[in-house]
Design a protein around this motif. Structure first.
Motif, PDB file in Angstrom:
ATOM      1  N   TRP A  85       0.989  -1.448   0.079  1.00 10.12           N
ATOM      2  CA  TRP A  85      -0.092  -0.339   0.279  1.00 10.12           C
ATOM      3  C   TRP A  85       0.855   1.234   0.040  1.00 10.12           C
ATOM      4  CZ3 TRP A  85      -4.486  -1.066  -1.880  1.00 10.12           C
ATOM      5  CH2 TRP A  85      -5.349  -2.390  -0.996  1.00 10.12           C
ATOM      6  N   LEU A  86       0.483   2.610  -0.313  1.00  7.92           N
ATOM      7  CA  LEU A  86       1.072   3.301  -0.863  1.00  7.92           C
ATOM      8  C   LEU A  86       1.533   4.518   1.062  1.00  7.92           C
ATOM      9  CD1 LEU A  86      -0.627   5.257  -4.001  1.00  7.92           C
ATOM     10  CD2 LEU A  86       1.559   3.594  -3.622  1.00  7.92           C
ATOM     11  N   ALA A  87       0.375   4.318   1.397  1.00  6.48           N
ATOM     12  CA  ALA A  87      -0.018   4.864   3.064  1.00  6.48           C
ATOM     13  C   ALA A  87      -0.192   4.080   3.477  1.00  6.48           C
ATOM     14  CB  ALA A  87      -0.601   5.240   2.846  1.00  6.48           C
ATOM     15  N   ALA A  88       0.215   4.041   4.838  1.00  8.56           N
ATOM     16  CA  ALA A  88       0.226   2.945   6.012  1.00  8.56           C
ATOM     17  C   ALA A  88      -0.937   3.708   7.525  1.00  8.56           C
ATOM     18  CB  ALA A  88       1.279   3.219   7.573  1.00  8.56           C
ATOM     19  N   GLY A  89      -1.222   4.917   7.254  1.00  5.64           N
ATOM     20  CA  GLY A  89      -2.362   5.445   7.888  1.00  5.64           C
ATOM     21  C   GLY A  89      -4.058   4.859   7.472  1.00  5.64           C
ATOM     22  N   PRO A  90      -5.098   5.962   8.302  1.00  3.97           N
ATOM     23  CA  PRO A  90      -6.624   5.634   8.231  1.00  3.97           C
ATOM     24  C   PRO A  90      -6.852   5.200   6.456  1.00  3.97           C
ATOM     25  CG  PRO A  90      -6.507   7.450   9.227  1.00  3.97           C
ATOM     26  CD  PRO A  90      -4.448   7.315   9.419  1.00  3.97           C
ATOM     27  N   ALA A 114     -15.069  10.399  -6.405  1.00  2.12           N
ATOM     28  CA  ALA A 114     -14.790  11.523  -6.100  1.00  2.12           C
ATOM     29  C   ALA A 114     -15.074  11.862  -4.568  1.00  2.12           C
ATOM     30  CB  ALA A 114     -15.039  12.185  -6.770  1.00  2.12           C
ATOM     31  N   TRP A 115     -16.766  11.330  -4.624  1.00  2.00           N
ATOM     32  CA  TRP A 115     -16.939  11.478  -3.429  1.00  2.00           C
ATOM     33  C   TRP A 115     -16.822  11.333  -1.820  1.00  2.00           C
ATOM     34  CZ3 TRP A 115     -20.705  15.235  -1.614  1.00  2.00           C
ATOM     35  CH2 TRP A 115     -21.550  14.944   0.238  1.00  2.00           C
ATOM     36  N   ALA A 116     -16.066   9.527  -2.563  1.00  2.00           N
ATOM     37  CA  ALA A 116     -15.230   8.866  -1.729  1.00  2.00           C
ATOM     38  C   ALA A 116     -14.189   9.765  -0.809  1.00  2.00           C
ATOM     39  CB  ALA A 116     -15.393   7.295  -2.159  1.00  2.00           C
ATOM     40  N   GLU A 117     -13.213  10.494  -1.925  1.00  2.00           N
ATOM     41  CA  GLU A 117     -12.156  10.730  -1.300  1.00  2.00           C
ATOM     42  C   GLU A 117     -12.401  12.149  -0.795  1.00  2.00           C
ATOM     43  OE1 GLU A 117     -10.223  12.099  -5.414  1.00  2.00           O
ATOM     44  OE2 GLU A 117     -10.703  10.539  -5.740  1.00  2.00           O
ATOM     45  N   GLY A 118     -13.587  12.571  -0.754  1.00  2.00           N
ATOM     46  CA  GLY A 118     -14.575  13.910   0.471  1.00  2.00           C
ATOM     47  C   GLY A 118     -14.466  12.653   1.588  1.00  2.00           C
ATOM     48  N   VAL A 119     -15.170  11.851   0.981  1.00  2.00           N
ATOM     49  CA  VAL A 119     -15.337  11.069   2.421  1.00  2.00           C
ATOM     50  C   VAL A 119     -14.533  11.480   3.267  1.00  2.00           C
ATOM     51  CG1 VAL A 119     -16.633   9.822   3.599  1.00  2.00           C
ATOM     52  CG2 VAL A 119     -18.011  10.752   1.698  1.00  2.00           C
ATOM     53  N   GLY A 120     -13.598  10.604   2.710  1.00  2.00           N
ATOM     54  CA  GLY A 120     -11.786  10.371   3.398  1.00  2.00           C
ATOM     55  C   GLY A 120     -11.209  11.506   3.548  1.00  2.00           C
ATOM     56  N   ARG A 121     -10.682  12.545   3.468  1.00  2.00           N
ATOM     57  CA  ARG A 121     -10.222  14.135   4.012  1.00  2.00           C
ATOM     58  C   ARG A 121     -11.361  14.179   4.859  1.00  2.00           C
ATOM     59  NH1 ARG A 121     -10.509  14.789  -1.999  1.00  2.00           N
ATOM     60  NH2 ARG A 121      -8.832  14.607  -2.805  1.00  2.00           N
ATOM     61  N   ALA A 122     -13.129  14.029   5.155  1.00  2.00           N
ATOM     62  CA  ALA A 122     -13.065  15.301   6.177  1.00  2.00           C
ATOM     63  C   ALA A 122     -13.308  13.523   7.452  1.00  2.00           C
ATOM     64  CB  ALA A 122     -14.580  14.617   6.371  1.00  2.00           C
ATOM     65  N   GLY A 124     -10.434  12.085   7.752  1.00  2.00           N
ATOM     66  CA  GLY A 124      -8.997  12.425   8.461  1.00  2.00           C
ATOM     67  C   GLY A 124      -8.135  11.469   7.362  1.00  2.00           C
ATOM     68  N   ALA A 125      -8.429  10.690   7.007  1.00  2.00           N
ATOM     69  CA  ALA A 125      -7.714   9.007   6.383  1.00  2.00           C
ATOM     70  C   ALA A 125      -6.735   9.988   5.230  1.00  2.00           C
ATOM     71  CB  ALA A 125      -8.791   9.036   5.484  1.00  2.00           C
ATOM     72  N   ALA A 126      -5.691   8.669   5.222  1.00  2.00           N
ATOM     73  CA  ALA A 126      -4.322   9.611   4.441  1.00  2.00           C
ATOM     74  C   ALA A 126      -4.575   9.037   2.779  1.00  2.00           C
ATOM     75  CB  ALA A 126      -3.457   8.890   5.422  1.00  2.00           C
ATOM     76  N   SER A 127      -6.133   7.746   2.235  1.00  2.00           N
ATOM     77  CA  SER A 127      -6.037   7.374   1.851  1.00  2.00           C
ATOM     78  C   SER A 127      -7.636   6.649   1.946  1.00  2.00           C
ATOM     79  CB  SER A 127      -4.816   6.340   0.822  1.00  2.00           C
ATOM     80  OG  SER A 127      -4.977   5.574   1.456  1.00  2.00           O
ATOM     81  N   VAL A 128      -8.083   6.696  -0.283  1.00  2.00           N
ATOM     82  CA  VAL A 128      -9.164   6.013  -0.287  1.00  2.00           C
ATOM     83  C   VAL A 128      -8.517   4.375  -0.958  1.00  2.00           C
ATOM     84  CG1 VAL A 128     -10.917   5.483  -1.917  1.00  2.00           C
ATOM     85  CG2 VAL A 128     -10.798   7.985  -1.021  1.00  2.00           C
ATOM     86  N   PHE A 165      -6.087  -0.801  -5.485  1.00  2.00           N
ATOM     87  CA  PHE A 165      -5.557   0.338  -6.014  1.00  2.00           C
ATOM     88  C   PHE A 165      -5.523   0.860  -4.825  1.00  2.00           C
ATOM     89  CE2 PHE A 165      -7.194  -1.554  -9.788  1.00  2.00           C
ATOM     90  CZ  PHE A 165      -5.880  -1.069 -10.719  1.00  2.00           C
ATOM     91  N   GLU A 166      -4.909   2.229  -4.745  1.00  2.00           N
ATOM     92  CA  GLU A 166      -4.521   3.381  -3.600  1.00  2.00           C
ATOM     93  C   GLU A 166      -4.603   4.212  -4.117  1.00  2.00           C
ATOM     94  OE1 GLU A 166      -3.357   3.389   0.914  1.00  2.00           O
ATOM     95  OE2 GLU A 166      -2.028   2.425  -0.261  1.00  2.00           O
ATOM     96  N   LYS A 167      -5.098   5.613  -3.442  1.00  2.00           N
ATOM     97  CA  LYS A 167      -5.115   7.244  -3.832  1.00  2.00           C
ATOM     98  C   LYS A 167      -5.024   7.843  -2.658  1.00  2.00           C
ATOM     99  CE  LYS A 167      -6.871  11.261  -6.191  1.00  2.00           C
ATOM    100  NZ  LYS A 167      -8.121  11.445  -7.466  1.00  2.00           N
ATOM    101  N   LEU A 168      -3.524   8.403  -2.444  1.00  2.00           N
ATOM    102  CA  LEU A 168      -3.574   9.196  -1.198  1.00  2.00           C
ATOM    103  C   LEU A 168      -4.446  10.382  -1.600  1.00  2.00           C
ATOM    104  CD1 LEU A 168       0.369   8.742  -1.246  1.00  2.00           C
ATOM    105  CD2 LEU A 168      -1.269   7.709   0.051  1.00  2.00           C
ATOM    106  N   LEU A 169      -4.351  10.770  -0.367  1.00  2.00           N
ATOM    107  CA  LEU A 169      -5.680  12.459  -0.329  1.00  2.00           C
ATOM    108  C   LEU A 169      -4.276  13.429  -0.075  1.00  2.00           C
ATOM    109  CD1 LEU A 169      -8.729  10.556   2.070  1.00  2.00           C
ATOM    110  CD2 LEU A 169      -8.083  11.033  -0.815  1.00  2.00           C
TER     111      LEU A 169
END
Length: 169
Positions: A85-90, A114-122, A124-128, A165-169
């Motif tokens: 994975w790219l990130a170890a965080g939540p 894109a909505w999921a990415e917003g949920v992740g940011r809200a 405090g997630a590091a990624s989706v 797959f993973e995307k950093l936020l």
């Protein structure tokens, strides 16, 4: 497209289930083995609703045109990735993304991601993180186009391996 995104309620179940059933038929017709007759099942959607991770996309008239499970809790299968994975965080995980037949090709899946990415940011997630089958051509095109990196494979036991797959936020 005036799409509205919101958490799904029990009242959305029938519309969501129709979208899922149509998507399962489409995947089978395209030769994809990702979703089978038994998965996703109605119980999976009911579980998403109970857990508060069920989201819908609605058109201007309030009709449900898309669905995704966007979970803030860790996905057990992701703990044993063959890869890295790219990130170890939540992270948040997207499962069971589907779009109503009449709305396919109109950007609803992209907008749900894109909505999921917003949920992740809200939260405090590091990624989706998301996974898909080797024969799900639509997701295999969409994810890299949205900046998701291929990280390896994860196993769902009898349901098989999926590309992670993973995307950093």
């Amino acid at each position: 497209m005036g799409t509205v995104f919101r958490k799904a309620t029990n009242g959305d179940f029938e519309a969501v289930w129709q979208i899922m059933a149509d998507a399962k038929r489409l995947m089978a017709a395209r030769g994809s083995s990702q979703w089978t007759a038994g998965y996703p099942a109605q119980a999976d959607i009911e579980s998403d609703l109970r857990a508060g991770c069920a989201y819908v996309a609605c058109d201007d008239g309030g009709r449900t045109v898309g669905y995704a499970c966007i979970a803030e809790s860790p996905e057990p299968a992701y703990g044993a990735i063959e890869g890295r994975w790219l990130a170890a965080g939540p992270y948040v995980t997207v499962h069971r993304l589907a779009v109503a037949a009449a709305w396919r090709g109109r950007g609803v899946a992209r907008a749900l991601m894109a909505w999921a990415e917003g949920v992740g940011r809200a939260c405090g997630a590091a990624s989706v993180r998301v996974d898909t089958n080797h024969d799900n051509a639509a997701m295999l095109r969409l994810l890299p186009a949205m900046g998701y990196a291929r990280c390896g494979t994860v196993s769902y036991g009898p349901r098989g391996e999926r590309i992670a797959f993973e995307k950093l936020l």
